[in-house]
Design a protein around this motif. Structure first.
Motif, mmCIF file in Angstrom:
data_model
loop_
_atom_site.group_PDB
_atom_site.id
_atom_site.type_symbol
_atom_site.label_atom_id
_atom_site.label_comp_id
_atom_site.label_asym_id
_atom_site.label_seq_id
_atom_site.Cartn_x
_atom_site.Cartn_y
_atom_site.Cartn_z
ATOM 1 N N ARG A 7 -26.688 -14.152 21.936
ATOM 2 C CA ARG A 7 -25.687 -13.080 22.026
ATOM 3 C C ARG A 7 -24.328 -13.738 22.193
ATOM 4 N NH1 ARG A 7 -26.209 -7.558 21.311
ATOM 5 N NH2 ARG A 7 -24.881 -7.084 23.077
ATOM 6 N N SER A 8 -23.301 -13.088 21.628
ATOM 7 C CA SER A 8 -21.954 -13.633 21.734
ATOM 8 C C SER A 8 -21.107 -12.810 22.687
ATOM 9 C CB SER A 8 -21.291 -13.692 20.365
ATOM 10 O OG SER A 8 -21.069 -12.405 19.873
ATOM 11 N N CYS A 9 -20.197 -13.496 23.359
ATOM 12 C CA CYS A 9 -19.253 -12.861 24.274
ATOM 13 C C CYS A 9 -17.922 -12.703 23.555
ATOM 14 C CB CYS A 9 -19.080 -13.717 25.528
ATOM 15 S SG CYS A 9 -17.812 -13.070 26.637
ATOM 16 N N PRO A 10 -17.392 -11.481 23.448
ATOM 17 C CA PRO A 10 -16.129 -11.278 22.741
ATOM 18 C C PRO A 10 -14.924 -11.825 23.521
ATOM 19 C CG PRO A 10 -16.824 -9.234 23.753
ATOM 20 C CD PRO A 10 -17.945 -10.222 23.960
ATOM 21 N N CYS A 40 -14.888 -14.743 25.895
ATOM 22 C CA CYS A 40 -14.775 -16.210 25.966
ATOM 23 C C CYS A 40 -15.439 -16.914 24.778
ATOM 24 C CB CYS A 40 -15.321 -16.737 27.287
ATOM 25 S SG CYS A 40 -17.097 -16.545 27.514
ATOM 26 N N GLN A 41 -15.993 -16.143 23.853
ATOM 27 C CA GLN A 41 -16.599 -16.646 22.619
ATOM 28 C C GLN A 41 -17.838 -17.515 22.844
ATOM 29 O OE1 GLN A 41 -12.966 -16.211 22.491
ATOM 30 N NE2 GLN A 41 -13.771 -14.414 21.441
ATOM 31 N N ARG A 42 -18.447 -17.440 24.001
ATOM 32 C CA ARG A 42 -19.695 -18.182 24.218
ATOM 33 C C ARG A 42 -20.812 -17.518 23.429
ATOM 34 N NH1 ARG A 42 -21.414 -17.826 29.750
ATOM 35 N NH2 ARG A 42 -22.823 -19.515 29.329
ATOM 36 N N ILE A 43 -21.712 -18.334 22.898
ATOM 37 C CA ILE A 43 -22.932 -17.842 22.254
ATOM 38 C C ILE A 43 -24.074 -18.327 23.137
ATOM 39 C CG2 ILE A 43 -24.405 -17.902 20.225
ATOM 40 C CD1 ILE A 43 -21.814 -18.298 18.580
ATOM 41 N N MET A 44 -24.813 -17.359 23.693
ATOM 42 C CA MET A 44 -25.792 -17.667 24.725
ATOM 43 C C MET A 44 -27.229 -17.516 24.251
ATOM 44 S SD MET A 44 -23.737 -15.603 27.649
ATOM 45 C CE MET A 44 -23.032 -14.477 26.454
ATOM 46 N N ILE A 45 -28.036 -18.496 24.611
ATOM 47 C CA ILE A 45 -29.482 -18.440 24.436
ATOM 48 C C ILE A 45 -30.098 -18.956 25.732
ATOM 49 C CG2 ILE A 45 -29.568 -20.687 23.281
ATOM 50 C CD1 ILE A 45 -32.038 -19.628 21.756
ATOM 51 N N PRO A 57 -30.543 -14.900 25.149
ATOM 52 C CA PRO A 57 -29.464 -13.912 25.101
ATOM 53 C C PRO A 57 -29.383 -13.096 26.387
ATOM 54 C CG PRO A 57 -31.310 -13.217 23.745
ATOM 55 C CD PRO A 57 -31.633 -14.598 24.237
ATOM 56 N N ARG A 58 -28.192 -12.646 26.699
ATOM 57 C CA ARG A 58 -27.977 -11.753 27.833
ATOM 58 C C ARG A 58 -26.969 -10.676 27.444
ATOM 59 N NH1 ARG A 58 -28.482 -17.023 28.553
ATOM 60 N NH2 ARG A 58 -27.242 -18.345 29.833
ATOM 61 N N MET A 59 -27.023 -9.590 28.124
ATOM 62 C CA MET A 59 -26.145 -8.452 27.815
ATOM 63 C C MET A 59 -24.763 -8.609 28.446
ATOM 64 S SD MET A 59 -28.002 -6.921 25.732
ATOM 65 C CE MET A 59 -27.034 -5.475 25.378
ATOM 66 N N PHE A 60 -24.635 -9.504 29.442
ATOM 67 C CA PHE A 60 -23.346 -9.775 30.073
ATOM 68 C C PHE A 60 -23.156 -11.279 30.189
ATOM 69 C CE2 PHE A 60 -24.182 -5.481 31.342
ATOM 70 C CZ PHE A 60 -22.926 -4.881 31.307
ATOM 71 N N CYS A 61 -21.962 -11.729 29.957
ATOM 72 C CA CYS A 61 -21.613 -13.137 30.078
ATOM 73 C C CYS A 61 -21.447 -13.476 31.557
ATOM 74 C CB CYS A 61 -20.323 -13.422 29.311
ATOM 75 S SG CYS A 61 -19.748 -15.111 29.473
ATOM 76 N N GLU A 62 -22.196 -14.428 32.039
ATOM 77 C CA GLU A 62 -22.082 -14.793 33.453
ATOM 78 C C GLU A 62 -20.866 -15.667 33.722
ATOM 79 O OE1 GLU A 62 -24.664 -18.015 31.646
ATOM 80 O OE2 GLU A 62 -24.543 -15.852 31.449
ATOM 81 N N SER A 63 -20.165 -16.072 32.673
ATOM 82 C CA SER A 63 -18.962 -16.883 32.843
ATOM 83 C C SER A 63 -17.720 -16.006 33.072
ATOM 84 C CB SER A 63 -18.770 -17.769 31.619
ATOM 85 O OG SER A 63 -17.664 -18.603 31.779
ATOM 86 N N PHE A 113 -17.990 -12.332 32.857
ATOM 87 C CA PHE A 113 -18.473 -11.007 33.261
ATOM 88 C C PHE A 113 -18.198 -9.908 32.236
ATOM 89 C CE2 PHE A 113 -17.539 -13.371 37.179
ATOM 90 C CZ PHE A 113 -18.835 -13.524 37.621
ATOM 91 N N CYS A 114 -18.007 -10.298 30.996
ATOM 92 C CA CYS A 114 -17.765 -9.346 29.914
ATOM 93 C C CYS A 114 -19.111 -8.970 29.276
ATOM 94 C CB CYS A 114 -16.843 -9.992 28.882
ATOM 95 S SG CYS A 114 -16.376 -8.889 27.544
ATOM 96 N N ALA A 115 -19.216 -7.760 28.776
ATOM 97 C CA ALA A 115 -20.422 -7.353 28.046
ATOM 98 C C ALA A 115 -20.466 -8.108 26.719
ATOM 99 C CB ALA A 115 -20.415 -5.855 27.795
ATOM 100 N N THR A 116 -21.633 -8.635 26.379
ATOM 101 C CA THR A 116 -21.777 -9.296 25.079
ATOM 102 C C THR A 116 -21.802 -8.234 24.003
ATOM 103 O OG1 THR A 116 -24.180 -9.350 25.306
ATOM 104 C CG2 THR A 116 -22.976 -11.294 26.066
ATOM 105 N N ASP A 117 -21.454 -8.622 22.757
ATOM 106 C CA ASP A 117 -21.281 -7.570 21.764
ATOM 107 C C ASP A 117 -22.073 -7.705 20.472
ATOM 108 O OD1 ASP A 117 -19.826 -9.668 20.706
ATOM 109 O OD2 ASP A 117 -18.069 -8.454 20.227
ATOM 110 N N GLN A 118 -22.670 -8.875 20.194
ATOM 111 C CA GLN A 118 -23.445 -8.951 18.950
ATOM 112 C C GLN A 118 -24.513 -10.038 19.004
ATOM 113 O OE1 GLN A 118 -21.156 -10.304 15.454
ATOM 114 N NE2 GLN A 118 -19.411 -10.395 16.837
ATOM 115 N N TRP A 119 -25.527 -9.817 18.166
ATOM 116 C CA TRP A 119 -26.616 -10.785 18.014
ATOM 117 C C TRP A 119 -26.156 -11.889 17.077
ATOM 118 C CZ3 TRP A 119 -30.253 -10.088 21.428
ATOM 119 C CH2 TRP A 119 -30.476 -8.808 21.923
ATOM 120 N N VAL A 120 -26.581 -13.101 17.384
ATOM 121 C CA VAL A 120 -26.192 -14.252 16.570
ATOM 122 C C VAL A 120 -27.454 -15.026 16.201
ATOM 123 C CG1 VAL A 120 -24.854 -16.384 16.512
ATOM 124 C CG2 VAL A 120 -24.001 -14.412 17.806
ATOM 125 N N PRO A 121 -27.756 -15.153 14.894
ATOM 126 C CA PRO A 121 -28.894 -15.984 14.503
ATOM 127 C C PRO A 121 -28.584 -17.452 14.788
ATOM 128 C CG PRO A 121 -27.868 -14.956 12.572
ATOM 129 C CD PRO A 121 -27.091 -14.527 13.758
#
Length: 171
Positions: A55-58, A60-65, A67-73, A75-83
């Motif tokens: 999932r990507s964070c709009p 801070c632009q982190r792409i997390m695996i 995936p999580r619905m919120f960026c722990e860095s 605290f923003c809601a993630t917004d899209q799936w990233v292959p």
């Protein structure tokens, strides 16, 4: 002040068998359901299909695996799936010569944290390495997922059998 002295009372099997102690037994028939949630639920579905996603964070632009619905860095809601690729780099590893149930192993199991290609730096998963000589295993080694056959997958991280080293020609 008055002092109280208590005598210990010990229960014996006969006390239960002869009805001197009131007790009850039952079969609780406990049932439960486990919900993995939106992010991990989708992640598990993709694993069953032989794919990794994040999932990507709009903000801070982190792409997390995973995936999580919120960026722990931030605290923003993630917004899209990233292959993501099923390749990565070994960040750290261990050689384990004893199993969880304390059985000694001749050949070590080698768990590693693998930074997955396409995810942000430091984002990865813990998994086993295979097809690698423990003496040549090193931090920074490039690896690729070896997937179980589709009919053996169940929607779990173990749908990846292990990660094996990539040959320089495979990159």
């Amino acid at each position: 002040m008055e002092e109280f002295v208590y005598d210990a009372v010990y229960l014996r099997r006969e006390d239960f068998e002869e009805g001197r102690v009131l007790f009850e037994t039952w079969d609780p028939n406990a049932q439960y359901a486990w919900d993995a949630g939106v992010a991990i639920g989708r992640y598990l579905q993709e694993l069953k299909a032989g794919r990794l996603i994040g999932r990507s964070c709009p903000e801070c632009q982190r792409i997390m695996i995973p995936p999580r619905m919120f960026c722990e860095s931030c605290f923003c809601a993630t917004d899209q799936w990233v292959p993501l690729e099923d390749t990565g780099t070994v960040l750290t590893f261990s050689r384990c010569y004893v199993t969880w149930d304390v059985i000694q192993l001749e050949k070590p199991k080698m768990p590693a944290v693998i930074e997955i290609d396409g995810a942000s730096p430091g984002m990865g998963i813990l998994h086993l390495l295979g097809e690698v000589d423990p003496d040549v295993l090193e931090i920074g080694m490039r690896v690729q997922a070896i997937w179980k056959p589709p009919e053996e997958r169940s929607g779990s991280i173990t749908d990846i059998a292990y990660f094996r080293p990539l040959e320089p020609s495979e990159e």
